[in-house]
Design a protein around this motif. Sequence first.
Motif, PDB file in Angstrom:
ATOM      1  N   ARG A  87      -1.742   4.132  13.414  1.00 20.76           N
ATOM      2  CA  ARG A  87      -0.975   3.650  12.260  1.00 20.76           C
ATOM      3  C   ARG A  87       0.145   2.691  12.658  1.00 20.76           C
ATOM      4  NH1 ARG A  87      -1.367   9.606  10.731  1.00 20.76           N
ATOM      5  NH2 ARG A  87      -3.125   9.674   9.262  1.00 20.76           N
ATOM      6  N   VAL A 155      -5.363   2.797   8.051  1.00 17.75           N
ATOM      7  CA  VAL A 155      -4.899   2.098   6.852  1.00 17.75           C
ATOM      8  C   VAL A 155      -3.431   1.706   6.968  1.00 17.75           C
ATOM      9  CG1 VAL A 155      -4.467   2.333   4.379  1.00 17.75           C
ATOM     10  CG2 VAL A 155      -6.632   3.134   5.338  1.00 17.75           C
ATOM     11  N   TYR A 189      -7.887  -1.270   0.837  1.00 19.31           N
ATOM     12  CA  TYR A 189      -6.674  -0.650   0.291  1.00 19.31           C
ATOM     13  C   TYR A 189      -5.637  -1.730   0.028  1.00 19.31           C
ATOM     14  CZ  TYR A 189      -8.681   3.804   1.762  1.00 19.31           C
ATOM     15  OH  TYR A 189      -9.507   4.886   1.912  1.00 19.31           O
ATOM     16  N   THR A 191      -1.626  -2.444  -1.233  1.00 12.48           N
ATOM     17  CA  THR A 191      -0.329  -1.774  -1.333  1.00 12.48           C
ATOM     18  C   THR A 191       0.755  -2.798  -1.646  1.00 12.48           C
ATOM     19  OG1 THR A 191      -1.074  -0.252   0.402  1.00 12.48           O
ATOM     20  CG2 THR A 191       1.268  -0.204  -0.184  1.00 12.48           C
ATOM     21  N   THR A 199       3.175   6.212   1.685  1.00 12.17           N
ATOM     22  CA  THR A 199       2.161   7.248   1.486  1.00 12.17           C
ATOM     23  C   THR A 199       1.055   6.754   0.556  1.00 12.17           C
ATOM     24  OG1 THR A 199       3.680   8.184  -0.157  1.00 12.17           O
ATOM     25  CG2 THR A 199       3.619   9.218   2.014  1.00 12.17           C
ATOM     26  N   ASP A 200      -0.067   7.474   0.575  1.00 10.15           N
ATOM     27  CA  ASP A 200      -1.297   6.949  -0.018  1.00 10.15           C
ATOM     28  C   ASP A 200      -1.287   6.857  -1.538  1.00 10.15           C
ATOM     29  OD1 ASP A 200      -2.394   6.521   2.434  1.00 10.15           O
ATOM     30  OD2 ASP A 200      -3.585   8.353   2.467  1.00 10.15           O
ATOM     31  N   ARG A 203      -1.158   3.342  -2.983  1.00 10.80           N
ATOM     32  CA  ARG A 203      -2.221   2.389  -2.668  1.00 10.80           C
ATOM     33  C   ARG A 203      -3.311   2.427  -3.745  1.00 10.80           C
ATOM     34  NH1 ARG A 203      -0.606   1.689   2.599  1.00 10.80           N
ATOM     35  NH2 ARG A 203      -0.098   3.571   3.785  1.00 10.80           N
ATOM     36  N   CYS A 205      -7.484   1.665  -4.044  1.00  9.27           N
ATOM     37  CA  CYS A 205      -8.623   1.653  -3.131  1.00  9.27           C
ATOM     38  C   CYS A 205      -9.876   1.129  -3.832  1.00  9.27           C
ATOM     39  CB  CYS A 205      -8.881   3.056  -2.593  1.00  9.27           C
ATOM     40  SG  CYS A 205     -10.330   3.177  -1.514  1.00  9.27           S
TER      41      CYS A 205
END
Length: 256
Positions: A87, A155, A189, A191, A199-200, A203, A205
């Motif tokens: 990451r 990601v 993804y 963002t 954090t996800d 995002r 997708c």
Amino acid sequence: MEYEKNTWDFLNQFTQARIAIGRTGTSLPTHFLLHFRLEHAKARDAVYSILDKNKIKRDLLPSFTIFDLQTQAQDRLTYLKNPNQGRRLSPTSQELLQKNTNHLLSHEVVFVIADGLSATAVNAHAAPILNQVIPYLQAKKWEVAPICLVEQGRVACADEIAVLLKAKIAVILIGERPGLTAADSMGIYLTFQPSIGTTDERRNCISNIRPEGLTYPLAQAKIVYLLEMIKNKQLSGVALKDEEDLPTADFIKEIM
């Protein structure tokens, strides 16, 4: 011996899922068992596949500027066992971006290509997607940063790249976890205003991009649709309500 057919056979025309495979006595037919083992081997191979940077560069349009980057995971085993190292960029890659960043210039979007859990997928699908999307955005006067090609990337590595290149939106094309019918599935993804530690839920997708899944034209149109939504609404993730299930035919024609 022919396997015993059943009433579900007609469903095979609609899906690649393993249904209506028949049986030989109480066992699977031999050719279905061998096919299962082949697909399992393809999935395992995809996890350990290598990002073919030279192929991707050849496939991308020659007008694109590309940065070669590496995360802190120096090899595949480290990448798989220590997700956090995939990451964050390596010090060398951080320095490369810092040296090549015009601190007076910001970008609206940066596109990142990373191997993820299937370099097989991005080796095949990343360039055809970006070769249509980036020229379209540039024609619409978007400020697009250089493409970043990342080995051993997850990601979140796109967040750090966006910070270093001063990009408002990060878009990463990455190999998805292989399935037993899809060893070459690519995900994307998006963002808005990414930062290290994003954090996800922030995002959006787009998943299952491959010829047998979400086709290139649909994926390209979906990227542009989401980018325009993100730019207009200044947000991404669960707060951004995707009101379009699939892009319209006219929108796809505009992209192409």
